[in-house]
Motif scaffolding. Structure first.
Motif, mmCIF file in Angstrom:
data_model
loop_
_atom_site.group_PDB
_atom_site.id
_atom_site.type_symbol
_atom_site.label_atom_id
_atom_site.label_comp_id
_atom_site.label_asym_id
_atom_site.label_seq_id
_atom_site.Cartn_x
_atom_site.Cartn_y
_atom_site.Cartn_z
ATOM 1 N N PHE A 43 0.041 26.737 51.375
ATOM 2 C CA PHE A 43 1.546 26.427 50.606
ATOM 3 C C PHE A 43 1.786 25.880 49.424
ATOM 4 O O PHE A 43 2.833 25.705 48.973
ATOM 5 N N SER A 44 0.499 25.844 48.592
ATOM 6 C CA SER A 44 0.508 25.288 47.392
ATOM 7 C C SER A 44 1.255 26.529 46.230
ATOM 8 O O SER A 44 1.198 27.408 46.656
ATOM 9 N N PHE A 45 1.740 25.957 45.295
ATOM 10 C CA PHE A 45 2.297 27.007 44.215
ATOM 11 C C PHE A 45 1.477 27.108 43.008
ATOM 12 O O PHE A 45 0.625 25.999 42.719
ATOM 13 N N SER A 46 1.611 27.889 42.356
ATOM 14 C CA SER A 46 0.650 28.641 41.259
ATOM 15 C C SER A 46 1.204 27.213 39.925
ATOM 16 O O SER A 46 0.351 27.244 38.976
ATOM 17 N N ALA A 47 2.296 26.495 40.290
ATOM 18 C CA ALA A 47 2.572 25.612 39.098
ATOM 19 C C ALA A 47 1.473 24.626 38.969
ATOM 20 O O ALA A 47 1.445 23.707 38.105
ATOM 21 N N PHE A 48 1.079 24.367 40.220
ATOM 22 C CA PHE A 48 -0.266 23.138 40.439
ATOM 23 C C PHE A 48 -1.301 23.504 40.003
ATOM 24 O O PHE A 48 -1.765 24.814 39.973
ATOM 25 N N PRO A 49 -2.402 22.566 39.497
ATOM 26 C CA PRO A 49 -3.884 23.065 39.117
ATOM 27 C C PRO A 49 -4.273 23.641 40.349
ATOM 28 O O PRO A 49 -4.055 23.143 41.668
ATOM 29 N N PRO A 50 -5.302 24.565 40.192
ATOM 30 C CA PRO A 50 -5.989 25.170 41.313
ATOM 31 C C PRO A 50 -6.782 24.058 42.502
ATOM 32 O O PRO A 50 -7.078 22.959 41.974
ATOM 33 N N THR A 51 -6.436 24.626 43.666
ATOM 34 C CA THR A 51 -6.685 23.415 44.795
ATOM 35 C C THR A 51 -8.336 23.544 45.138
ATOM 36 O O THR A 51 -9.066 22.666 45.211
ATOM 37 N N TYR A 52 -8.654 24.729 45.158
ATOM 38 C CA TYR A 52 -9.944 25.069 45.693
ATOM 39 C C TYR A 52 -10.837 26.403 44.967
ATOM 40 O O TYR A 52 -10.023 26.931 44.493
ATOM 41 N N ARG A 53 -11.870 26.571 45.358
ATOM 42 C CA ARG A 53 -12.726 27.634 44.773
ATOM 43 C C ARG A 53 -13.208 28.480 45.800
ATOM 44 O O ARG A 53 -13.664 27.878 46.768
ATOM 45 N N MET A 54 -13.700 29.586 45.310
ATOM 46 C CA MET A 54 -14.432 30.582 46.247
ATOM 47 C C MET A 54 -15.631 30.617 45.501
ATOM 48 O O MET A 54 -15.938 30.557 44.240
ATOM 49 N N ALA A 55 -16.755 30.856 46.452
ATOM 50 C CA ALA A 55 -18.019 30.941 45.900
ATOM 51 C C ALA A 55 -18.801 32.167 46.458
ATOM 52 O O ALA A 55 -18.588 32.440 47.643
ATOM 53 N N LYS A 56 -19.801 32.544 45.581
ATOM 54 C CA LYS A 56 -20.499 33.800 46.137
ATOM 55 C C LYS A 56 -21.898 32.933 46.395
ATOM 56 O O LYS A 56 -22.267 32.042 45.549
ATOM 57 N N LEU A 57 -22.685 33.382 47.348
ATOM 58 C CA LEU A 57 -23.917 32.869 47.779
ATOM 59 C C LEU A 57 -25.120 33.406 46.963
ATOM 60 O O LEU A 57 -25.367 34.632 47.102
ATOM 61 N N LYS A 58 -25.795 32.575 46.424
ATOM 62 C CA LYS A 58 -26.982 33.079 45.785
ATOM 63 C C LYS A 58 -28.430 32.574 46.678
ATOM 64 O O LYS A 58 -28.615 31.430 47.193
ATOM 65 N N TYR A 59 -29.118 33.564 46.881
ATOM 66 C CA TYR A 59 -29.994 33.401 47.780
ATOM 67 C C TYR A 59 -31.471 33.808 47.170
ATOM 68 O O TYR A 59 -31.476 34.683 46.203
ATOM 69 N N SER A 60 -32.624 33.639 48.049
ATOM 70 C CA SER A 60 -33.935 33.986 47.484
ATOM 71 C C SER A 60 -34.414 35.251 48.400
ATOM 72 O O SER A 60 -33.558 35.634 49.111
ATOM 73 N N GLY A 61 -35.516 35.840 47.797
ATOM 74 C CA GLY A 61 -35.922 36.966 48.450
ATOM 75 C C GLY A 61 -36.026 38.295 47.750
ATOM 76 O O GLY A 61 -36.703 39.304 48.173
ATOM 77 N N GLY A 62 -35.383 38.271 46.635
ATOM 78 C CA GLY A 62 -35.379 39.415 45.877
ATOM 79 C C GLY A 62 -34.238 40.427 46.076
ATOM 80 O O GLY A 62 -34.058 41.150 45.257
ATOM 81 N N GLY A 63 -33.309 40.336 46.891
ATOM 82 C CA GLY A 63 -31.982 40.751 47.079
ATOM 83 C C GLY A 63 -31.073 40.546 46.036
ATOM 84 O O GLY A 63 -31.159 39.568 45.235
ATOM 85 N N ASP A 64 -30.341 41.678 45.759
ATOM 86 C CA ASP A 64 -29.024 41.458 44.609
ATOM 87 C C ASP A 64 -28.088 40.828 45.020
ATOM 88 O O ASP A 64 -26.994 41.185 45.433
ATOM 89 N N TRP A 65 -27.964 39.316 45.197
ATOM 90 C CA TRP A 65 -26.990 38.575 45.770
ATOM 91 C C TRP A 65 -25.844 38.645 44.709
ATOM 92 O O TRP A 65 -24.668 38.398 45.069
ATOM 93 N N TYR A 66 -25.962 39.238 43.535
ATOM 94 C CA TYR A 66 -25.172 39.364 42.632
ATOM 95 C C TYR A 66 -24.382 40.640 42.717
ATOM 96 O O TYR A 66 -23.337 40.705 41.843
ATOM 97 N N ALA A 67 -24.490 41.493 43.479
ATOM 98 C CA ALA A 67 -23.611 42.787 43.559
ATOM 99 C C ALA A 67 -22.191 42.547 43.841
ATOM 100 O O ALA A 67 -21.686 41.339 44.168
ATOM 101 N N ASP A 68 -21.555 43.648 43.549
ATOM 102 C CA ASP A 68 -19.913 43.171 43.593
ATOM 103 C C ASP A 68 -19.459 42.473 42.682
ATOM 104 O O ASP A 68 -18.921 41.518 43.160
ATOM 105 N N ARG A 69 -19.797 42.719 41.413
ATOM 106 C CA ARG A 69 -19.580 41.639 40.399
ATOM 107 C C ARG A 69 -17.916 41.234 40.180
ATOM 108 O O ARG A 69 -17.681 40.069 40.004
ATOM 109 N N THR A 70 -17.028 42.275 40.357
ATOM 110 C CA THR A 70 -15.811 41.852 40.317
ATOM 111 C C THR A 70 -15.044 41.815 41.468
ATOM 112 O O THR A 70 -13.695 41.554 41.560
ATOM 113 N N ALA A 71 -15.724 41.826 42.485
ATOM 114 C CA ALA A 71 -15.124 41.730 43.895
ATOM 115 C C ALA A 71 -14.442 40.254 44.111
ATOM 116 O O ALA A 71 -13.157 40.512 44.539
ATOM 117 N N LEU A 72 -14.847 39.377 44.264
ATOM 118 C CA LEU A 72 -14.426 38.017 44.307
ATOM 119 C C LEU A 72 -13.486 37.537 43.516
ATOM 120 O O LEU A 72 -12.047 37.107 43.982
#
Length: 218
Positions: free
Chosen positions: A14-43
């Motif tokens: 219920f916060s309003f856009s007039a306030f500074p951003p409250t939280y961030r969302m993150a994409k998980l970076k993992y090992s193993g060779g999989g393309d963790w960076y896929a869907d670049r514009t999604a988030l």
């Protein structure tokens, strides 16, 4: 442990856009060779949709966080995607379990080919749990937007129905796994895929908003 209490989440919703951003969302970076960076514009697109339609106040750009980093505890909602291999070290397993058990939420989105890799890795995180398919009447499909048939189909791969699985720890959904759906592809910039339609993209964003609202208030 996370300090993600209901009061904090209520403020977020219920916060309003007039306030500074409250939280961030993150994409998980993992090992193993999989393309963790896929869907670049999604988030970033999902963040914008949630800020507009749920009145959340997320920072407009995604963050990148590694599985074993202490920074993971700064994010109430983490998105994971890719097509290939995933490997969690023992330290990463411990860190991810602490994050999820302490109030965090992980959305795993199979971008086609992730399934056989991610299931054994999440079994290392919660050996005592197994993924269970959530029924169509579950609260996750009945937030601001209603999905009476459950998880929507966004992209076709093997003519299989979309399925939404969950790891449920002490009564709380800590991880939601979308399979045969490609939800994140639907969040990407319109026109990224030739088969895109505005209707399907809107459906994907609405379902994503439901995930965020559920994660922040369950």
């Amino acid at each position: 442990m996370l300090g993600f209490g209901l009061s904090a989440f209520s403020f977020l919703l219920f916060s309003f856009s007039a306030f500074p951003p409250t939280y961030r969302m993150a994409k998980l970076k993992y090992s193993g060779g999989g393309d963790w960076y896929a869907d670049r514009t999604a988030l970033p697109n999902l963040i914008s949709y949630c800020n507009t339609n749920l009145k959340t106040n997320f920072y407009p750009e995604e963050s990148i966080v590694e599985v074993g980093s202490k920074e993971i505890f700064n994010y109430p909602f983490i998105y994971m995607t890719g097509h290939g291999n995933v490997v969690f070290s023992d330290q990463e397993v411990k860190n991810l379990r602490q994050y999820l058990a302490g109030g965090g939420f992980l959305h795993i989105d199979d971008n086609y080919g992730l399934d056989k890799f991610i299931r054994p890795q999440m079994k290392k995180v919660f050996p005592e749990l197994s993924f269970v398919e959530l029924p169509a009447n579950h609260a996750i499909y009945n937030q601001k937007f209603k999905f009476p048939a459950g998880l929507p189909k966004i992209h076709e791969h093997d003519n299989k129905r979309p399925q939404g699985f969950a790891l449920i720890y002490k009564g709380r959904v800590v991880c939601y796994y979308t399979y045969e759906c490609d939800l994140g592809n639907g969040w990407e910039d319109f026109g990224t895929y030739p088969e895109d339609t505005q209707e399907t993209r809107t459906k994907a964003l609405k379902m994503g908003a439901n995930l965020v609202q559920f994660a922040l208030t369950q």
